[in-house]
Design an enzyme around this catalytic site. Structure first.
Site, short mmCIF file in Angstrom:
data_model
loop_
_atom_site.label_atom_id
_atom_site.label_comp_id
_atom_site.label_asym_id
_atom_site.label_seq_id
_atom_site.Cartn_x
_atom_site.Cartn_y
_atom_site.Cartn_z
N HIS A 308 0.85 -1.19 0.00
CA HIS A 308 0.00 0.00 0.00
C HIS A 308 0.88 1.23 0.00
O HIS A 308 1.95 1.22 0.61
CB HIS A 308 -0.90 0.00 1.24
CG HIS A 308 -2.05 0.94 1.12
ND1 HIS A 308 -1.96 2.27 1.41
CD2 HIS A 308 -3.31 0.72 0.68
CE1 HIS A 308 -3.12 2.83 1.18
NE2 HIS A 308 -3.96 1.93 0.72
N ASP A 366 -8.00 -5.39 0.27
CA ASP A 366 -8.49 -6.22 -0.81
C ASP A 366 -8.13 -7.69 -0.66
O ASP A 366 -8.64 -8.54 -1.39
CB ASP A 366 -7.92 -5.72 -2.15
CG ASP A 366 -8.46 -4.35 -2.46
OD1 ASP A 366 -9.64 -4.14 -2.21
OD2 ASP A 366 -7.69 -3.51 -2.93
N1 ACO Z 1 4.19 -7.60 -4.76
C1 ACO Z 1 5.54 -7.60 -4.94
N2 ACO Z 1 6.30 -6.50 -4.81
C2 ACO Z 1 5.70 -5.35 -4.49
C3 ACO Z 1 4.30 -5.28 -4.28
C4 ACO Z 1 3.54 -6.45 -4.42
N3 ACO Z 1 2.22 -6.43 -4.25
N4 ACO Z 1 3.96 -4.01 -3.97
C5 ACO Z 1 5.09 -3.29 -4.00
N5 ACO Z 1 6.15 -4.11 -4.30
C6 ACO Z 1 7.56 -3.73 -4.35
C7 ACO Z 1 7.86 -2.95 -5.62
O1 ACO Z 1 8.30 -3.80 -6.66
C8 ACO Z 1 8.93 -2.00 -5.16
O2 ACO Z 1 10.15 -2.70 -5.13
P1 ACO Z 1 11.55 -1.92 -5.41
O3 ACO Z 1 11.67 -0.90 -4.34
O4 ACO Z 1 12.57 -3.00 -5.34
O5 ACO Z 1 11.39 -1.31 -6.77
C9 ACO Z 1 8.56 -1.69 -3.71
O6 ACO Z 1 7.79 -2.82 -3.27
C10 ACO Z 1 7.73 -0.42 -3.55
O7 ACO Z 1 6.63 -0.51 -4.43
P2 ACO Z 1 5.97 0.72 -5.17
O8 ACO Z 1 5.23 0.23 -6.36
O9 ACO Z 1 7.00 1.79 -5.38
O10 ACO Z 1 4.98 1.22 -4.07
P3 ACO Z 1 3.74 2.13 -4.32
O11 ACO Z 1 3.47 2.82 -3.04
O12 ACO Z 1 3.95 2.99 -5.51
O13 ACO Z 1 2.59 1.09 -4.72
C11 ACO Z 1 0.72 -0.35 -4.64
C12 ACO Z 1 1.56 0.72 -3.89
C13 ACO Z 1 0.32 0.19 -6.04
C14 ACO Z 1 -0.57 -0.61 -3.87
C15 ACO Z 1 1.56 -1.65 -4.79
O14 ACO Z 1 1.94 -2.13 -3.52
C16 ACO Z 1 0.82 -2.73 -5.57
O15 ACO Z 1 0.85 -2.73 -6.81
N6 ACO Z 1 0.14 -3.69 -4.86
C17 ACO Z 1 -0.65 -4.70 -5.51
C18 ACO Z 1 -1.99 -4.13 -5.94
C19 ACO Z 1 -2.93 -3.89 -4.77
O16 ACO Z 1 -3.14 -4.75 -3.93
N7 ACO Z 1 -3.57 -2.71 -4.78
C20 ACO Z 1 -4.56 -2.35 -3.76
C21 ACO Z 1 -4.14 -1.13 -3.02
S1 ACO Z 1 -5.28 -0.81 -1.73
C22 ACO Z 1 -6.60 -0.07 -2.48
O17 ACO Z 1 -6.55 0.53 -3.52
C23 ACO Z 1 -7.84 -0.24 -1.77
#
Ligand code: ACO
Length: 431
Positions: A308, A366
């Site tokens: 998140h 979720d």
């Molecule tokens: N699985 C694996 N790796 C992940 C995940 C994941 N679900 N989420 C983040 N990471 C990793 C990224 O690859 C990144 O790695 P790095 O630093 O080596 O490049 C690091 O963690 C940070 O991730 P970001 O994408 O920069 O974090 P951001 O805050 O931009 O993204 C997000 C948040 C979009 C929710 C992300 O965690 C994601 O895509 N999760 C899966 C989708 C999801 O469950 N969304 C629901 C959100 S809650 C809602 O809307 C109600």
């Protein structure tokens, strides 16, 4: 928000600029950079707005490190346990918990606005039968401004109030009808003798041919899902609503924009994507393979329902949702649900894995909501519409707050231009 004597100082070449620091009632201080461009001719660069406060707000507060979510100061776990969705709607819209009289007024007002203009049926019927219900909702909610133009004058407080009530009240009918249309069943009209959640279930699952009773425990689980999704401060869809509204767009157009943004798999589409992922994993023995893929930089796969932008600890909504999933499956007598088993094992293995611990990736709301919705009988395509239905009150509360904020102005981000500098046009025969 209060002006504090604290200030930040930045030095650019030989110029020193003092920037005021604003102190919130909770959360980190905010450096006020509004005059920076005028004073120093520089912009700030913040893709994804990871460090930018776009507005001031009194509605919702999240402490991502603590895993805390407050609506008007009240923690979400207390609201999920002791309150119910329409009371939380009142709290978000008006700032305080209602008295018994205020709640009665609000419930009867919302209940009286649940029907759709009869002609709106033709809108539904214009969509392809296999349209995703989110596509239908974006279109139908946008079209509300054509049907309810007596509440689109955003300068009129009464218009704003009626539009808010209409949107909260009609969204369940729109979501349920989008679903009914997609499965070829007749539209079911709202029933004002049922609670908000029971009415939605009735409109989704009953058919005119036979009586249908809504189980109160199922209605309670539905209400809890609505409550847990009601608002979440300045997330992507809420910021979309605020940005759309900043130009003076009408409320129905703004909420349609929010629904469109919510649809994406990184936001509201994650509950659908999460259940699909759990089904694809299938059995707990395949989990290590998927965890390895999620960690592989060359693989775009991510563990849906994990991570998140703000929570770097457990999403407090996920805790309540997990408890609700156990209750609902117990009620329905589903004790050996393979998806739930896979989810529990995946959560355990991911939390033990250093990759997820180091990046502070925890289950979000979720992760478990899809399992409950699936058990209640909703197809995955309805997961995000249900989220949109619940989030409408958050969007509309933030929209209302923005319009009343004397500091609000049209949203217009700047950019770091990295394209070609000025060049002269080249005639086609010389290219
Ligand atoms: N699985 C694996 N790796 C992940 C995940 C994941 N679900 N989420 C983040 N990471 C990793 C990224 O690859 C990144 O790695 P790095 O630093 O080596 O490049 C690091 O963690 C940070 O991730 P970001 O994408 O920069 O974090 P951001 O805050 O931009 O993204 C997000 C948040 C979009 C929710 C992300 O965690 C994601 O895509 N999760 C899966 C989708 C999801 O469950 N969304 C629901 C959100 S809650 C809602 O809307 C109600």
């Amino acid at each position: 928000m209060s002006d504090s004597p604290k200030k930040a100082t930045i030095t650019l070449d030989d110029k020193t600029i003092d920037l005021p620091i604003l102190s919130p009632t909770a959360g980190p201080d905010v450096v006020d950079i509004r005059k920076l461009y005028g004073q120093a001719n520089v912009f700030t660069y913040d893709p994804g707005y990871t460090s930018t406060a776009s507005c001031q707000s009194t509605i919702t507060f999240i402490d991502g490190d603590k895993g805390e979510l407050l609506h008007r100061g009240y923690p979400i776990d207390q609201l999920a346990e002791k309150s119910h969705f329409l009371e939380v709607c009142y709290l978000l819209l008006y700032g305080e918990l209602p008295t018994a009289d205020q709640l009665e007024w609000f419930e009867s007002t919302i209940t009286r606005h649940t029907m759709l203009h009869e002609q709106m049926q033709y809108f539904f019927r214009g969509f392809r039968r296999d349209s995703h219900p989110m596509a239908t909702m974006v279109g139908v909610v946008g079209a509300m401004s054509a049907f309810y133009h007596d509440s689109t004058d955003i300068t009129d407080v009464r218009h704003r109030e009626i539009a808010s009530h209409r949107l909260i009240a009609k969204m369940p009918t729109i979501a349920a009808w989008a679903y009914k249309y997609s499965i070829g069943q007749p539209f079911v009209y709202p029933r004002n003798d049922l609670s908000f959640a029971a009415n939605f279930i009735h409109m989704c699952f009953s058919v005119p041919a036979e009586p249908y009773e809504v189980d109160p425990i199922i209605a309670r689980a539905m209400d809890r899902i609505f409550t847990l999704h009601a608002d979440h401060e300045q997330n992507a869809s809420t910021s979309t609503v605020r940005l759309a509204s900043s130009s003076g767009a009408n409320p129905f157009a703004c909420i349609a924009a929010g629904i469109a943004c919510l649809w994406g798999p990184a936001h509201g589409g994650a509950n659908q994507a999460c259940l699909e992922m759990l089904r694809e994993i299938g059995t707990p023995d395949r989990i290590p393979e998927f965890i390895a893929r999620a960690k592989d930089k060359n693989d775009p796969f991510r563990l849906m329902g994990f991570g998140h932008r703000v929570y770097k600890n457990f999403d407090p909504r996920a805790k309540v949702m997990k408890q609700s999933a156990d209750e609902v499956l117990d009620l329905l007598g589903v004790h050996d649900n393979p998806v739930l088993q896979t989810a529990k094992e995946l959560e355990k293995l991911a939390l033990e894995d250093p990759y997820f611990a180091e990046k502070k990736l925890y289950p979000n709301v979720d992760f478990y909501s899809g399992i409950i919705l699936d058990a209640l009988g909703f197809p995955t395509s309805m997961f995000t519409p249900i989220f949109a239905l619940a989030r409408t009150v958050g969007w509309i509360s933030q929209w209302k707050e923005q319009l009343a904020d004397p500091e609000h102005k049209i949203g217009r981000p700047r950019q770091l231009y990295i394209g070609e500098p000025f060049r002269d046009y080249v005639d086609i025969e010389k290219r």
